[in-house]
Design a protein around this motif. Sequence first.
Motif, PDB file in Angstrom:
ATOM      1  N   ASP A  43      -9.933   2.079  11.236  1.00 29.02           N
ATOM      2  CA  ASP A  43     -10.233   0.787  10.607  1.00 29.02           C
ATOM      3  C   ASP A  43     -11.736   0.664  10.354  1.00 29.02           C
ATOM      4  O   ASP A  43     -12.160   0.280   9.262  1.00 29.02           O
TER       5      ASP A  43
ATOM      6  N   VAL B 235     -12.780   3.038   7.469  1.00 25.88           N
ATOM      7  CA  VAL B 235     -12.408   2.505   6.149  1.00 25.88           C
ATOM      8  C   VAL B 235     -13.379   1.393   5.753  1.00 25.88           C
ATOM      9  O   VAL B 235     -13.848   1.344   4.608  1.00 25.88           O
ATOM     10  N   THR B 236     -13.710   0.525   6.694  1.00 31.83           N
ATOM     11  CA  THR B 236     -14.657  -0.564   6.408  1.00 31.83           C
ATOM     12  C   THR B 236     -16.029   0.001   6.055  1.00 31.83           C
ATOM     13  O   THR B 236     -16.677  -0.460   5.109  1.00 31.83           O
TER      14      THR B 236
ATOM     15  N   GLN C 210     -11.911  -8.834   1.984  1.00 32.46           N
ATOM     16  CA  GLN C 210     -11.805  -7.411   1.676  1.00 32.46           C
ATOM     17  C   GLN C 210     -10.543  -7.152   0.857  1.00 32.46           C
ATOM     18  O   GLN C 210     -10.578  -6.406  -0.124  1.00 32.46           O
TER      19      GLN C 210
ATOM     20  N   LEU D  99      -2.951  -1.363  -1.641  1.00 32.97           N
ATOM     21  CA  LEU D  99      -3.355  -2.460  -0.763  1.00 32.97           C
ATOM     22  C   LEU D  99      -2.338  -2.748   0.337  1.00 32.97           C
ATOM     23  O   LEU D  99      -2.719  -3.111   1.449  1.00 32.97           O
TER      24      LEU D  99
ATOM     25  N   HIS E 186      -0.743  -0.681   1.990  1.00 27.52           N
ATOM     26  CA  HIS E 186      -1.031   0.255   3.082  1.00 27.52           C
ATOM     27  C   HIS E 186      -2.110  -0.318   4.003  1.00 27.52           C
ATOM     28  O   HIS E 186      -1.992  -0.243   5.228  1.00 27.52           O
ATOM     29  N   TYR E 187      -3.144  -0.869   3.403  1.00 24.98           N
ATOM     30  CA  TYR E 187      -4.235  -1.441   4.195  1.00 24.98           C
ATOM     31  C   TYR E 187      -3.733  -2.644   4.990  1.00 24.98           C
ATOM     32  O   TYR E 187      -4.058  -2.807   6.163  1.00 24.98           O
ATOM     33  N   ARG E 188      -2.930  -3.455   4.358  1.00 28.23           N
ATOM     34  CA  ARG E 188      -2.371  -4.633   5.016  1.00 28.23           C
ATOM     35  C   ARG E 188      -1.531  -4.213   6.236  1.00 28.23           C
ATOM     36  O   ARG E 188      -1.679  -4.765   7.331  1.00 28.23           O
TER      37      ARG E 188
ATOM     38  N   HIS F  38      -3.755  -2.706   9.049  1.00 32.57           N
ATOM     39  CA  HIS F  38      -4.516  -3.765   9.736  1.00 32.57           C
ATOM     40  C   HIS F  38      -3.612  -4.536  10.702  1.00 32.57           C
ATOM     41  O   HIS F  38      -4.038  -4.884  11.806  1.00 32.57           O
TER      42      HIS F  38
ATOM     43  N   HIS G 145      -1.253   4.914   6.830  1.00 30.27           N
ATOM     44  CA  HIS G 145      -1.615   3.828   5.907  1.00 30.27           C
ATOM     45  C   HIS G 145      -3.128   3.790   5.655  1.00 30.27           C
ATOM     46  O   HIS G 145      -3.564   3.663   4.514  1.00 30.27           O
ATOM     47  N   TYR G 146      -3.902   3.881   6.723  1.00 27.42           N
ATOM     48  CA  TYR G 146      -5.356   3.885   6.550  1.00 27.42           C
ATOM     49  C   TYR G 146      -5.785   5.068   5.676  1.00 27.42           C
ATOM     50  O   TYR G 146      -6.651   4.933   4.822  1.00 27.42           O
TER      51      TYR G 146
ATOM     52  N   LEU H 148      -5.491   4.498   1.795  1.00 26.76           N
ATOM     53  CA  LEU H 148      -6.605   3.751   1.198  1.00 26.76           C
ATOM     54  C   LEU H 148      -7.898   4.554   1.308  1.00 26.76           C
ATOM     55  O   LEU H 148      -8.689   4.599   0.358  1.00 26.76           O
TER      56      LEU H 148
END
Length: 186
Positions: A104, A107-108, A124, A136, A138-140, A143, A165-166, A169
């Motif tokens: 996480d 990615v950020t 974001q 998106l 995947h990111y959701r 997270h 998922h991470y 993205l």
Amino acid sequence: MSTGTLLAIVIPVVVVVALIVLALVLVRRRRRLRERFGPEYERTVEGADSRFAAERELDERAKRHDELDIKPLPDSARDRFARDWDGVQHEFVDRPEDAVHDADRLVTSLMQARGYPTEGFEQQMKDLSVEHGRTLEHYRAAHEIDTLSAEHRADTEQLRSAMVHYRTLFDELLSDDGGQTRHAPA
């Protein structure tokens, strides 16, 4: 023909033509937003009071995004991020929760290096939705699992899923063209 009769004919014709033009403009706008935002278009419509409100929000996201200084990464930074991802992926074997948290953060960090603001998850998501609406979800999902993991409520399969998922993205952000996956599944 009298002026009154002429106006009685011309005014309705002008109104009908104006309505047709307006309808065509709205259809083109809707198509453009669907193409640009992908699945995020429908998600935003479902969460809004009306389709018009959702489309207005998506237009606002696009305007904000267009003002951002999103840039490709230099090769050296891209290589560094790829090595960092490999490290996070290797960390998963011994410390899966830590690896998900690190994924996480990575990615950020990548978002920030590309020029995306990172002032909170919801913003974001909105900023990413403009160019990355198709990944998106995947990111959701990642997270959400990361949040569960912070409370030690995610099992190993969920943590593995978060990494996948991470990575989806991450790979898209890492490439300049929204491109291809570069890593094997975790």
